[in-house]
Design an enzyme around this catalytic site. Structure first.
Site, short mmCIF file in Angstrom:
data_model
loop_
_atom_site.label_atom_id
_atom_site.label_comp_id
_atom_site.label_asym_id
_atom_site.label_seq_id
_atom_site.Cartn_x
_atom_site.Cartn_y
_atom_site.Cartn_z
N LYS A 23 32.20 80.46 40.17
CA LYS A 23 31.22 80.64 41.32
C LYS A 23 30.71 79.36 41.49
O LYS A 23 30.80 78.84 42.67
CB LYS A 23 30.42 81.71 40.95
N ASN A 24 30.33 78.56 40.56
CA ASN A 24 29.44 77.30 40.68
C ASN A 24 30.34 76.07 41.21
O ASN A 24 29.79 75.13 41.31
CB ASN A 24 28.56 77.10 39.29
N ARG A 93 20.99 80.07 46.38
CA ARG A 93 20.34 78.95 46.28
C ARG A 93 21.49 77.90 46.94
O ARG A 93 21.18 76.85 47.27
CB ARG A 93 20.22 78.70 44.60
N CYS A 117 18.24 82.86 42.27
CA CYS A 117 17.72 83.86 41.14
C CYS A 117 16.37 83.35 40.63
O CYS A 117 16.09 82.04 40.93
CB CYS A 117 18.72 83.57 40.04
N ARG A 122 12.62 76.46 41.24
CA ARG A 122 13.78 75.94 42.15
C ARG A 122 13.54 74.98 43.24
O ARG A 122 14.07 75.27 44.46
CB ARG A 122 14.63 77.20 42.59
N ASP A 125 13.30 68.83 45.46
CA ASP A 125 12.72 67.71 46.04
C ASP A 125 13.70 66.45 45.48
O ASP A 125 13.79 65.42 45.93
CB ASP A 125 11.41 67.58 45.09
N ASP A 306 23.08 78.76 31.75
CA ASP A 306 23.76 79.98 32.14
C ASP A 306 24.30 81.06 31.11
O ASP A 306 24.48 82.10 31.45
CB ASP A 306 24.66 79.70 33.42
N ARG A 398 26.48 89.00 41.85
CA ARG A 398 26.54 87.78 42.53
C ARG A 398 27.54 86.76 41.89
O ARG A 398 28.01 85.79 42.53
CB ARG A 398 24.98 87.08 42.44
C1 EPZ Z 1 23.11 74.86 39.24
O1 EPZ Z 1 21.82 75.15 39.79
C2 EPZ Z 1 23.69 76.38 39.11
N1 EPZ Z 1 23.94 77.08 40.42
C3 EPZ Z 1 22.80 77.20 38.20
O2 EPZ Z 1 23.50 78.28 37.88
C4 EPZ Z 1 22.89 76.52 36.81
O3 EPZ Z 1 21.88 77.12 36.01
C5 EPZ Z 1 22.24 75.05 37.29
O4 EPZ Z 1 22.90 74.47 38.10
C6 EPZ Z 1 21.94 74.18 35.93
O5 EPZ Z 1 23.22 73.94 35.25
C7 EPZ Z 1 25.08 76.64 41.17
O6 EPZ Z 1 25.72 75.74 40.69
C8 EPZ Z 1 25.13 77.32 42.53
P1 EPZ Z 1 19.65 71.89 38.61
P2 EPZ Z 1 20.94 74.13 40.43
O7 EPZ Z 1 19.47 71.23 40.06
O8 EPZ Z 1 21.76 73.21 41.00
C9 EPZ Z 1 15.18 71.41 38.73
C10 EPZ Z 1 24.15 80.73 37.97
O9 EPZ Z 1 23.49 81.64 37.22
N2 EPZ Z 1 15.19 70.96 39.95
O10 EPZ Z 1 20.67 71.40 37.85
O11 EPZ Z 1 19.82 74.72 41.13
C11 EPZ Z 1 15.27 72.83 38.84
O12 EPZ Z 1 14.32 73.76 39.13
C12 EPZ Z 1 23.13 79.63 38.54
O13 EPZ Z 1 25.35 80.60 38.31
C13 EPZ Z 1 14.18 70.24 40.47
O14 EPZ Z 1 13.07 69.95 40.02
O15 EPZ Z 1 20.36 73.33 39.26
C14 EPZ Z 1 15.79 73.04 37.10
O16 EPZ Z 1 14.68 73.09 36.35
C15 EPZ Z 1 21.70 79.54 37.74
N3 EPZ Z 1 14.34 69.73 41.96
C16 EPZ Z 1 16.52 71.79 36.87
O17 EPZ Z 1 15.89 70.72 37.88
C17 EPZ Z 1 15.50 69.82 42.43
O18 EPZ Z 1 15.59 69.11 43.64
C18 EPZ Z 1 18.16 71.80 36.84
O19 EPZ Z 1 18.25 72.43 38.21
C19 EPZ Z 1 16.64 70.32 41.97
C20 EPZ Z 1 16.59 70.87 40.66
#
Ligand code: EPZ
Length: 420
Positions: A23-24, A93, A117, A122, A125, A306, A398
């Site tokens: 998916k991701n 997302r 989720c 999320r 920035d 995850d 999902r």
């Molecule tokens: C991706 O989400 C995955 N989703 C998530 O999988 C996964 O948990 C996550 O990466 C971490 O591996 C998809 O690929 C569609 P991040 P993403 O940006 O890109 C913070 C699932 O169950 N952050 O690496 O949103 C964020 O809040 C889902 O399949 C900011 O602060 O994750 C988090 O605390 C859940 N500002 C951390 O960074 C931003 O602009 C890591 O988020 C972006 C992220």
């Protein structure tokens, strides 16, 4: 109408299960198709609601989609730069990936904020600051993000912290941008490598994905082509943990060792028996597992966030105490209360869960709060004594295709119940 899973726990699961495509990996790749001129054909698109929602957004951008089963053809010849509204983005997302792709293609985009989720705030920035560092004008007002990249220039981007999505957004935004863009402090997840493989297969020049520095040399255009995405490492990991709980020669087809090295090393310390083959693995439970004393989630190649709810179910019935730290999301313990309803003994303080293993869990009425929490609760129901009802299975749909059918095919007693 509500749908829930009714599970009669305690069965030993065996046989073969095939892991769907990731998916991701597919979500950014589908967004990236708008960068391509012509037809892109995918051969193994999984049937997840997140994928359907991404395809809905692409249709709104006038991408023509033709699908039959896992085969999906997208014709992006007449893709349009439309405003992407809230009712489309709030379900997904991954809708944020359209921003990077549209800036890469049109140098201009208007999009509402992504949903996803409820495992934390999320924010986006990191994405927006990275765009700004290349000269993109970003205005946020009335629930929309207005971006103008007419003055965007290739250059160096250092992410303030590691973000999978932001890394993918910037890869897509710059692959048609003249010059060399260097991304530092990037995520190294396999899905990043797969996105680079896709973009390069369509004619891009993205180097270094999976390492600390990614370099994108802009090319004039991307053409169409065909592509197949690797198996979903989180689904594979979910089945592997299930096998450690109640498997008997459970064979998982589509298991890539290099995608789940960390989990594999944890399970090798437990009682279960593991036989590794080329692209599959066979696992059998073998009595009560020893607890993993300390475990924390972190970006790849560390233990994936995850799989945190799923490993929590394994530890909840292990022999001993496990201290589990969730470093990636600030609100990813919503499944703890539900597991404790089933007899687990888990205490949470901030980002730390202390899991005191119990002999067994008992069936209960539990509620999935997000995709992976739901998967963890299904695993708990499968090993619990008695009946468990797992509500909100739409979260699970999902990212797991007909989960109840796959589990039934390996011996689980699980049904999807529709309640009017
Ligand atoms: C991706 O989400 C995955 N989703 C998530 O999988 C996964 O948990 C996550 O990466 C971490 O591996 C998809 O690929 C569609 P991040 P993403 O940006 O890109 C913070 C699932 O169950 N952050 O690496 O949103 C964020 O809040 C889902 O399949 C900011 O602060 O994750 C988090 O605390 C859940 N500002 C951390 O960074 C931003 O602009 C890591 O988020 C972006 C992220």
């Amino acid at each position: 109408m509500e749908e829930l899973f009714l599970i009669n726990g305690g069965k030993i699961l065996s046989g073969k299960v095939n892991v769907e495509a990731s998916k991701n990996a597919y979500l950014p790749i589908l967004a990236g198709t708008i960068l391509c001129d012509g037809e892109v054909i995918f051969h193994n698109v999984p049937n997840f609601t997140d994928i359907h929602n991404m395809c809905e957004i692409l249709k709104r951008l006038n991408v023509k989609l033709f699908s039959s089963g896992e085969f999906l053809k997208l014709d992006t010849t007449n893709v349009k730069n439309e405003k992407i509204t809230h009712e489309l983005t709030n379900k997904l997302r991954a809708s944020i990936f359209l921003l990077g792709a549209m800036l890469g293609k049109f140098r201009q985009a208007v999009i509402s904020y992504p949903g996803g989720c409820n495992i934390g705030q999320r924010p986006i920035d990191i994405h927006l600051n990275a765009f700004k560092s290349l000269g993109v004008k970003v205005i946020e007002k009335h629930g929309y993000i207005y971006c103008n990249a007419s003055n965007m220039k290739a250059g160096k981007v250092t992410f303030s912290s590691v973000s999978v999505g932001a890394t993918e957004s910037l890869m897509m935004c710059t692959c048609l941008l003249k010059g060399r863009t260097t991304l530092c402090n990037v995520a190294k997840e396999p899905e990043i490598v797969e996105l680079a493989r896709f973009l390069n297969a369509m004619g891009a020049d993205v180097q270094g994905a999976g390492t600390d520095v990614i370099e994108i040399n802009g090319v004039p255009k991307l053409q169409g082509g065909t592509f197949k995405v690797f198996p979903d490492r989180i689904i594979a990991g979910t089945y592997l943990i299930l096998g450690a709980l109640c498997g008997q020669k459970l064979q998982i087809n589509g298991f890539k060792k290099e995608h789940n090295e960390y989990l594999l090393n944890i399970l090798k310390e437990t009682a279960c028996e593991i036989v590794e083959k080329n692209d599959n693995i066979i696992i059998s439970a073998n009595g009560r597992n020893k607890a993993c004393r300390f475990l924390e989630t972190a970006p790849f190649p560390n233990f994936p966030t995850d799989l945190q709810p799923q490993i929590m179910t394994l530890e909840s019935v292990a022999n001993g105490t496990c201290v589990l730290k969730e470093n990636v999301f600030e609100n990813r313990f919503n499944h703890v209360m539900e597991l404790n309803k089933m007899g687990a003994d888990i205490l949470v303080k901030d980002r730390i869960a202390v899991i005191s293993g119990v002999e067994k869990l008992y069936g209960a009425d539990v509620f999935a709060t997000d995709l992976r929490a739901g998967a963890g609760l299904v695993l708990a129901g499968l090993i619990a004594d008695g009946y468990t009802t797992v509500h909100n299975v739409h979260f699970i749909d999902r990212g797991y295709e007909k989960f109840e059918e796959k589990l039934s095919s390996i011996g689980a007693d699980i049904k999807r119940i529709k309640i009017e």
